[in-house]
Enzyme design. Sequence first.
Site, short mmCIF file in Angstrom:
data_model
loop_
_atom_site.label_atom_id
_atom_site.label_comp_id
_atom_site.label_asym_id
_atom_site.label_seq_id
_atom_site.Cartn_x
_atom_site.Cartn_y
_atom_site.Cartn_z
N CYS A 127 13.93 0.91 -8.84
CA CYS A 127 13.29 0.99 -10.15
C CYS A 127 11.87 0.45 -10.12
CB CYS A 127 14.15 0.24 -11.16
SG CYS A 127 15.86 0.75 -11.08
N PRO B 223 -0.04 -6.81 21.68
CA PRO B 223 0.17 -5.59 20.90
C PRO B 223 1.54 -5.59 20.23
CG PRO B 223 0.60 -5.15 23.21
CD PRO B 223 0.15 -6.59 23.12
N GLY B 224 1.60 -5.15 19.00
CA GLY B 224 2.87 -5.00 18.30
C GLY B 224 3.09 -3.54 17.96
N ARG B 225 2.30 -3.07 17.00
CA ARG B 225 2.45 -1.70 16.50
C ARG B 225 2.39 -0.65 17.62
NH1 ARG B 225 0.93 -0.31 11.33
NH2 ARG B 225 -0.30 -2.21 11.26
N TYR C 212 6.80 -2.71 11.76
CA TYR C 212 6.68 -3.20 10.38
C TYR C 212 7.55 -2.36 9.44
CZ TYR C 212 2.90 -5.49 12.82
OH TYR C 212 2.19 -6.21 13.75
C1 PLP Z 1 0.38 -9.32 14.02
C2 PLP Z 1 -0.29 -9.91 15.18
C3 PLP Z 1 -0.41 -9.18 16.37
C4 PLP Z 1 0.06 -7.76 16.51
O1 PLP Z 1 -0.68 -6.88 15.76
P1 PLP Z 1 -0.50 -5.28 15.95
O2 PLP Z 1 -1.50 -4.70 15.04
O3 PLP Z 1 0.89 -4.96 15.56
O4 PLP Z 1 -0.77 -4.98 17.37
C5 PLP Z 1 -0.99 -9.82 17.44
N1 PLP Z 1 -1.46 -11.09 17.37
C6 PLP Z 1 -1.36 -11.81 16.23
C7 PLP Z 1 -1.88 -13.20 16.21
C8 PLP Z 1 -0.79 -11.24 15.11
O5 PLP Z 1 -0.70 -11.95 13.97
#
Ligand code: PLP
Length: 431
Positions: free
Chosen positions: A356, A288-290, A385
Site C-alpha cells: 500500500c 567491489p560489491g555490485r 542490494y
Molecule cells: C558499499 C561499499 C562498497 C561496495 O560498493 P559497490 O558499489 O557495491 O561496489 C565498497 N566499499 C565500501 C566502503 C562500501 O561502503
Amino acid sequence: MHDFRHVNGKLCCEGVTIESLVKQHGTPLYVYSQKTLRDHFQELDRALVPLDRLICYAAKANSNLAVLRTFADLGSGFDIVSEGELRRIMAAGGDPAKCVFAGVGKTEPEIEFALRQGIYCFNAESEPELARINRVAARLKKVAPVAVRVNPNVDAGTHHKITTGTYANKFGIAFEQIEGVYARASKLKNLRLRGLQMHIGSQLTEVQPFELAVRKVAPLVAALKAQHGLEFFSIGGGLGIVYRSALASGDAKWWRTPEAKNIITPQSYAARLVPLLQPLGLHILLEPGRFMVGNAGLLVTRVEYVKRTGKKNFVIVDAAMNDLIRPAFYDSYHEIVPVRRKGGVTVSSDVVGPICESGDYFAKDRPLPKVRQGDYLALLSAGAYGSVMGSNYNSRPLAAEVMVSGRKSALVRARQPIGKIWEGERVAQWA
Ligand SMILES: *Cc1c(COP(=O)(O)O)cnc(C)c1O
C-alpha cells in the site's frame, strides 16, 4: 556478463529452467548463478594481475552464505560493515584475516569482536573512531591495524544516494586533513597504521572518476608510506554494471545495448589504474560489491492481476518493494522479461507490487509483452542490494533464494515462514 538466457523461449539460469525452480520453490524467488559469480571475481582478479592485490568483496551487496562461500573458495577477502557481517563471513567459511571493517559508526562491542577475530584492518572514518579503536585495543592488550578512509572530494557522477566521495557526504576524512590525522594517530600506542582507504561511490559507469581519485590520492599514500610504513592502499568498490540489458528485446547479445557499449569493464578499469597503482609498491585492495553479484541474480515474480484503468495497464505482481526496494529507493531501472517468451504485441505497462504505497513499483510505462494472471516475470540484475534490503513491511515474509550451478540448484535461503515474522514480539503485560 551473466548466465541467464532464453532457450527455446524458456528463461534459464545456466542449465536450469526458471520454471522448474518456481515449481519447486514458489515466488517471489531470487535466483543466483554461481558461474556468473565466479566469472566476475576471476575476470576482475585477472585484469589486475600486475598488482599485488586482494579483492575484498563488499558483503553488504549480497551476504547470503552461499554467495559468501563462493567467493571465499576463490580466495576472496571481504569488506564488512558490522559484527553481523563478520559473523556471516565466518559462518560461510571466510577468513577474518582477509576482512576489512568499514563504516562510520562502529560500536565498542563490534570493534572488540573484530579485534578478537584478528581482522586485516579497521577502515576508520573519524578521529574519535581512531581513539575508540585504540582504547579497546589497549583494554585487550592488542595492537589494532587501522587505515583511514580519505574523502578525495571527487564527484563520482552517480545517483546522489550512492555518491560517497565528496565533502557533502558523511564518509571519510577530508583529503587536506589526512596527514595531520596520521601524525596524531601514530602517537596512539595500540594502533598500527597499516593502510589508506577510499571509496568514492557506487554504480560508476565510467573509469574517469576512479582515475581522478587515484591520481589525486597516489602522492598522499606514497608520502604516508614513507612516513608511517603503510602496507596497503584500498581503492574501494563502485564499479558499475549494465542494467539495461538487450535480453528484454529478444537479443541474447546484451552487450549490443548503447549502455553496455560504453560501460566500465575490468579491462578498461585496469588499463587506466594499474599504471598509477603499480609504482606505489603497495598491497592493493579492491572492495567491489555490485559488480560481483548484480548481474548474477534475478527476482522471479508471478502476475496476480492485470488491471486496466482509463490511462494505464497495471501488471500487479506478487513481489513488492519489501523484496526489491531499488526502484522505490534509487529510481533504479530493472529489465523485466517473461519467464516464458511469447510472440505478439507489446503493451505499455506499469509493473507494481501489492504493498500500500505508490512507491511500490518495478517499472512505469514499460513496453512489455501481453501477460496474463499466473504468468511469471523476471526482474534482471537483482543480485546486488536486492534480498539484503528485504524487509517484512506489510508483514510479508522474506523471499526464498536459490543458487544454480550447471544443472544443479540449491535452496540457499528458505522462504521465511509467516509465523516467524512476529517471533520476537510480545504483547505488553498490561495490554
Ligand atoms: C558499499 C561499499 C562498497 C561496495 O560498493 P559497490 O558499489 O557495491 O561496489 C565498497 N566499499 C565500501 C566502503 C562500501 O561502503
